[in-house]
Design a protein around this motif. Structure first.
Motif, short mmCIF file in Angstrom:
data_model
loop_
_atom_site.label_atom_id
_atom_site.label_comp_id
_atom_site.label_asym_id
_atom_site.label_seq_id
_atom_site.Cartn_x
_atom_site.Cartn_y
_atom_site.Cartn_z
N VAL A 64 -47.55 34.50 5.45
CA VAL A 64 -47.43 33.81 4.16
C VAL A 64 -46.47 32.63 4.34
N GLN A 65 -47.05 31.46 4.55
CA GLN A 65 -46.28 30.27 4.88
C GLN A 65 -45.91 29.47 3.63
N GLY A 66 -44.94 28.59 3.78
CA GLY A 66 -44.58 27.65 2.73
C GLY A 66 -44.17 28.34 1.44
N ALA A 67 -44.66 27.80 0.33
CA ALA A 67 -44.30 28.32 -0.99
C ALA A 67 -45.33 29.30 -1.54
N ALA A 68 -46.24 29.76 -0.69
CA ALA A 68 -47.25 30.72 -1.15
C ALA A 68 -46.59 32.03 -1.57
N SER A 69 -47.20 32.71 -2.53
CA SER A 69 -46.70 33.99 -3.01
C SER A 69 -47.55 35.12 -2.43
N PRO A 70 -46.92 36.20 -1.96
CA PRO A 70 -47.70 37.33 -1.46
C PRO A 70 -48.52 38.01 -2.55
N HIS A 71 -48.13 37.79 -3.80
CA HIS A 71 -48.87 38.41 -4.91
C HIS A 71 -50.26 37.80 -5.07
N THR A 72 -50.40 36.55 -4.68
CA THR A 72 -51.68 35.85 -4.88
C THR A 72 -52.27 35.31 -3.59
N TYR A 73 -51.65 35.60 -2.46
CA TYR A 73 -52.06 35.03 -1.17
C TYR A 73 -53.44 35.53 -0.75
N ALA A 74 -54.25 34.63 -0.22
CA ALA A 74 -55.55 34.99 0.33
C ALA A 74 -55.50 34.78 1.84
N LEU A 75 -55.81 35.80 2.60
CA LEU A 75 -55.73 35.74 4.05
C LEU A 75 -56.73 34.75 4.62
N GLY A 96 -32.71 27.79 -14.96
CA GLY A 96 -32.37 27.78 -13.55
C GLY A 96 -33.57 28.23 -12.73
N THR A 97 -33.38 28.33 -11.42
CA THR A 97 -34.46 28.76 -10.53
C THR A 97 -33.93 29.80 -9.55
N LEU A 98 -34.69 30.88 -9.39
CA LEU A 98 -34.39 31.91 -8.39
C LEU A 98 -35.64 32.13 -7.55
N ASP A 99 -35.45 32.34 -6.26
CA ASP A 99 -36.56 32.43 -5.31
C ASP A 99 -36.51 33.78 -4.60
N PRO A 100 -37.26 34.77 -5.06
CA PRO A 100 -37.14 36.11 -4.49
C PRO A 100 -37.80 36.31 -3.14
N GLU A 101 -38.69 35.38 -2.75
CA GLU A 101 -39.46 35.58 -1.51
C GLU A 101 -39.20 34.50 -0.47
N GLY A 102 -38.29 33.58 -0.76
CA GLY A 102 -37.96 32.55 0.21
C GLY A 102 -38.97 31.43 0.30
N ALA A 103 -39.59 31.08 -0.81
CA ALA A 103 -40.61 30.04 -0.81
C ALA A 103 -40.09 28.72 -0.27
N LEU A 104 -38.82 28.41 -0.56
CA LEU A 104 -38.25 27.13 -0.15
C LEU A 104 -37.36 27.24 1.08
N VAL A 105 -37.36 28.40 1.72
CA VAL A 105 -36.50 28.65 2.87
C VAL A 105 -37.26 28.37 4.16
N GLU A 106 -36.58 27.80 5.14
CA GLU A 106 -37.17 27.56 6.45
C GLU A 106 -37.34 28.90 7.17
N PRO A 107 -38.55 29.21 7.65
CA PRO A 107 -38.75 30.50 8.31
C PRO A 107 -37.99 30.59 9.63
N GLY A 108 -37.64 31.81 10.00
CA GLY A 108 -36.91 32.04 11.24
C GLY A 108 -35.89 33.14 11.08
N PRO A 109 -35.13 33.45 12.12
CA PRO A 109 -34.17 34.55 12.05
C PRO A 109 -33.14 34.42 10.93
N ALA A 110 -32.79 33.18 10.55
CA ALA A 110 -31.76 32.96 9.53
C ALA A 110 -32.30 33.00 8.11
#
Length: 345
Positions: A67-78, A310-324
């Protein structure tokens, strides 16, 4: 002839023995060494889980993120490319089929060679019941008004069924967003290391050492956030959908309601009116949207009230993927809460 016979029976000299002994020794070492999975192939669904897996795999390999970028796992299509990648994986990590409903059918179709690991089921992971009540939207879309028909379908013509736990709000159902508690993340890291060691025994010590470092880092992160959030403990706020309970529970926060329980369902006008009317009695300082969903819904709720958006991001939509990414996700939640709740006005 006697000399030739003696030559044929003579033991090999030192020059011949050295390579022979070296070859025998190498064969013995290889036979005694644990089997190593060549190019261990690992996939993970969402960024926070991918980050934990990446930490444990450091020095051995890099997991694939689905699940890349700002996609949500709730609505993601493989995507077909993702499905092909999964079929060649050794290990596939997910939270659960409830959080990532797109995994349900693909897991059933994967070959036996792919090990699927549901981290919500990892030993020691804490589960919290779904919150229901007057300010946390009841799961009754059929009676909310014109946004859904009585079969549970949204107005876009697609079936968004909610027979999974994190959106099943019947008594006894559980909240699926378990990764937002760093204590749960520590239990997941232990399970990730155990599974990867079974997949590649030769790397077991590396996985064990990486998991120990990740565990210590998560403990330090929890302590850091505990201190950072101290000024906003107990301050009431409303969230877009009820995804943050584990984070709230760990750090003593006070969400008092949600706009919608199911992020893929647009809340009805009636629901928005109810929340706007209750903001004053709830004394909520802020209403938080999420990056993947429409911020204008929060604007509609806060219009004419003193509540800030405000804005809260529970799944890391705006976070750069990786160990951090896991630490970045929790720190961003901390910053988002403080910047809104402590804002003047």
């Amino acid at each position: 002839m006697r000399r030739a016979s003696q030559i044929r029976g003579r033991a090999p000299g030192p020059a011949l023995m050295a390579p022979i002994l070296a070859a025998v020794g190498l064969a013995a070492i290889l036979a005694a060494s644990p089997a190593r999975a060549a190019e261990l192939k690992v996939a993970a669904t969402i960024k926070p889980i991918h980050a934990l897996v990446a930490q444990v795999m450091q020095g051995v390999g890099t997991p694939t993120l689905l699940v890349q970028g700002a996609a949500s796992p709730h609505t993601y299509a493989l995507k077909p490319s993702d499905a092909a990648s999964l079929h060649h994986a050794d290990v596939f990590f997910r939270v659960s089929e409830n959080v990532e409903p797109f995994t349900r059918k693909i897991v059933e179709a994967l070959p036996p060679s792919v090990r699927t690991v549901t981290l919500a089921d990892a030993p020691g992971v804490t589960h919290l019941p779904v919150r229901t009540g007057e300010t946390f939207e009841p799961h009754d879309h059929a009676h909310e008004g014109g946004d859904h028909d009585h079969d549970g379908h949204s107005g876009d013509g697609h079936d968004h069924g909610h027979d999974h736990d994190d959106h099943d709000h019947t008594p006894g159902s559980t909240d699926g967003h378990v990764w937002l508690d760093p204590e749960n993340a520590r239990k997941m890291v232990t399970e990730i290391a155990r599974v990867l060691a079974e997949a590649s025994p030769a790397d077991a010590e590396t996985f064990k050492a990486n998991a120990a470092r990740a565990d210590a880092a998560l403990a330090a992160l929890e302590s850091e956030i505990e201190g950072d959030l101290a000024p906003v403990k107990g301050m009431p706020f409303v969230v877009f959908h009820d995804a943050f309970q584990y984070f709230e529970h760990r750090f003593g926060l006070a969400a008092v309601g949600s706009i919608t329980m199911s992020p893929e369902h647009k809340p009805s006008a009636k629901r928005l009116t109810e929340i706007r009317r209750k903001l004053a009695s709830l004394k909520a300082a802020c209403v938080f949207s999420e990056p993947q969903f429409q911020a204008k819904l929060v604007a509609a709720v806060t219009e004419g009230t003193t509540a800030r958006a405000g804005t809260l991001d529970p799944e890391g939509a705006l976070v750069e993927p990786g160990p951090a990414a896991y630490a970045s996700l929790l720190r961003n939640l901390t910053t988002g809460l403080k910047s809104c709740l402590l804002a003047p006005g």
